[in-house]
Scaffold this active site. Structure first.
Site, PDB file in Angstrom:
ATOM      1  N   LYS A  64      60.881  76.786  33.871  1.00  9.78           N
ATOM      2  CA  LYS A  64      61.851  77.625  34.578  1.00  9.78           C
ATOM      3  C   LYS A  64      62.275  78.790  33.690  1.00  9.78           C
ATOM      4  CE  LYS A  64      66.271  77.049  37.053  1.00  9.78           C
ATOM      5  NZ  LYS A  64      67.298  76.040  37.445  1.00  9.78           N
ATOM      6  N   SER A  83      67.923  75.507  42.111  1.00  7.33           N
ATOM      7  CA  SER A  83      67.446  76.802  41.693  1.00  7.33           C
ATOM      8  C   SER A  83      66.101  76.751  40.954  1.00  7.33           C
ATOM      9  CB  SER A  83      68.488  77.444  40.765  1.00  7.33           C
ATOM     10  OG  SER A  83      68.680  76.665  39.586  1.00  7.33           O
ATOM     11  N   SER A 119      69.916  71.358  41.077  1.00  8.69           N
ATOM     12  CA  SER A 119      68.811  72.304  40.998  1.00  8.69           C
ATOM     13  C   SER A 119      67.462  71.713  40.624  1.00  8.69           C
ATOM     14  CB  SER A 119      69.163  73.433  40.019  1.00  8.69           C
ATOM     15  OG  SER A 119      70.191  74.237  40.554  1.00  8.69           O
TER      16      SER A 119
END
Length: 408
Positions: free
Chosen positions: A44, A121, A145
């Site tokens: 990420k 996310s 997330s």
């Protein structure tokens, strides 16, 4: 409010779902040997990699921040264990959102349900893993997330105990909630990654199952019905679940308390940059920073109180080895055409449940245990603080009981 359609990521033959960040791929070769040798992972784009800027999902953040000088320790640990970094994956802007939508870099496609959001996310990590672009993926989890995109994309995912995994070199959103989590397509690999990242200890037997009644009631009926057979099979393997209530204040109060606490921490972590740089933000994220400074101090204090009381209650309930079980997400991944109002309602319904582990700082593993009209739904298992290794072993046994072999 009228429906909307998320902007798709531009097509790339090597990245058909738009999981990676645009531009040259940032990669790191893994050590020649180690427990994760030969495996590749997605990262990420909030984790530092020396010599590169983490965009935090926003072009103005990338423009106003220098390249990292040191790679985040948790990334180094994976590389030293033999895993190679395949590239940086997309995140929701400032890691603030549960759908996976990013207006600047494009929204990754959910490989399992292309007409639905991938979840956020950690959207690129989940979508890329579900598409087979790497073997496992690193993400972060503040309000769900990792857990929510894992549920939406049919993956295994873990939010570890708060502080269990080194979060240095990871961009903050709500520091007292932020955790470093990861995804895998198999429970066994989820556990193997944990053996590298988690501190020693925390093994041992877990049980009994504890069915969180309000979380099952909060789920859409179709989701609860799809996961009930999985719960029954786990009861056949681990014993009948005891019914418990953990949110005596109500899940809506949990959502409100989380929002109050998170507003305060978002301001502390990111407010100075937002108000000095005045970056171009999506409407939803801009609204957060417009409203947060006006939150009454009494509301902030109330949120902290609810978090403290509920967290203590949950930790006490799990102290004897019990495992909470409930739907990870109360809904399937929302369609790309969902309206803003529909997304906000789903966010409230969802964070009321994801706050259970967040308030208590305890580990939660989600397993892909059901489907609703082809869309995956996850079942969560939550154990006591510091029992991460035991929970990963328990999840592996649960996956076997559900017939979720290698490859899910």
């Amino acid at each position: 409010m009228a429906g909307r359609t998320a902007r798709r990521a531009e097509a790339d033959p090597g990245d058909p779902v738009g999981a990676f960040m645009p531009g040259p791929r940032v990669t790191i070769a893994g050590a020649a040997s180690g427990p994760l040798a030969g495996l590749a992972f997605g990262l990420k784009d909030i984790f530092d990699v020396a010599g590169h800027v983490s965009t935090f999902g926003n072009p103005d953040w990338a423009r106003t921040h220098p390249p990292a000088t040191i790679t985040a320790p948790c990334v180094t640990m994976l590389v030293e264990a033999g895993a190679s970094m395949a590239g940086k994956t997309k995140t929701v802007e400032l890691a603030a959102g549960l759908t996976g939508e990013n207006p600047w870099y494009g929204t990754p496609t959910n490989p399992v349900c292309p007409d639905r959001y991938p979840g956020g996310s950690s959207c690129g990590s989940a979508a890329g893993l579900a598409a087979g672009l790497f073997d496992f993926a690193l993400g972060s989890d503040t309000a769900g997330s990792v857990r929510i995109p894992a549920s939406y994309c049919g993956l295994f995912g873990i939010r570890p105990s708060w502080g269990a995994v080194n979060a240095c070199g990871v961009l903050p959103l709500g520091p007292s909630f932020d955790t470093v989590g990861w995804f895998a397509r198999e429970a066994s690999l989820l556990r193997r990654v944990g053996e590298v990242l988690l501190p020693p200890g925390g093994e041992g037997a877990l049980g009994p199952l504890l069915k969180v009644e309000e979380a099952w009631m909060n789920a859409d009926p179709a989701v609860a019905n799809a996961l009930t057979p999985a719960l029954e099979r786990l009861e056949a393997r681990f014993g009948r679940a005891a019914q418990v209530e953990v949110a005596v204040e109500g899940l809506h109060a949990f959502f409100d308390a989380f929002r109050a606490c998170n507003n305060e921490e978002n301001l502390s972590a990111l407010g100075p940059w937002v108000y000095s740089v005045k970056p171009k933000l999506s409407a939803a994220v801009q609204a957060r920073f417009d409203l947060a400074p006006h939150q009454p101090p009494a509301k902030t204090a109330w949120g902290r109180h609810i978090r403290s009381v509920a967290g203590a209650r949950i930790r006490a309930l799990l102290a004897g080895g019990g495992v909470l079980v409930f739907p990870t997400s109360p809904v399937v991944a929302p369609p790309l055409s969902a309206s803003t109002d529909e997304i906000m309602a789903i966010r409230e319904q969802t964070i009321g449940v994801t706050s259970i582990a967040g308030f208590a700082g305890v580990p939660e593993v989600t397993i892909p245990a059901g489907r609703v009209e082809g869309a995956p739904v996850g079942l969560s298992l939550v154990a006591g603080a510091g029992r991460d290794r035991a929970l990963l072993a328990f999840a592996e046994a649960a996956a076997a009981a559900l017939g979720l072999g290698e490859g899910g």
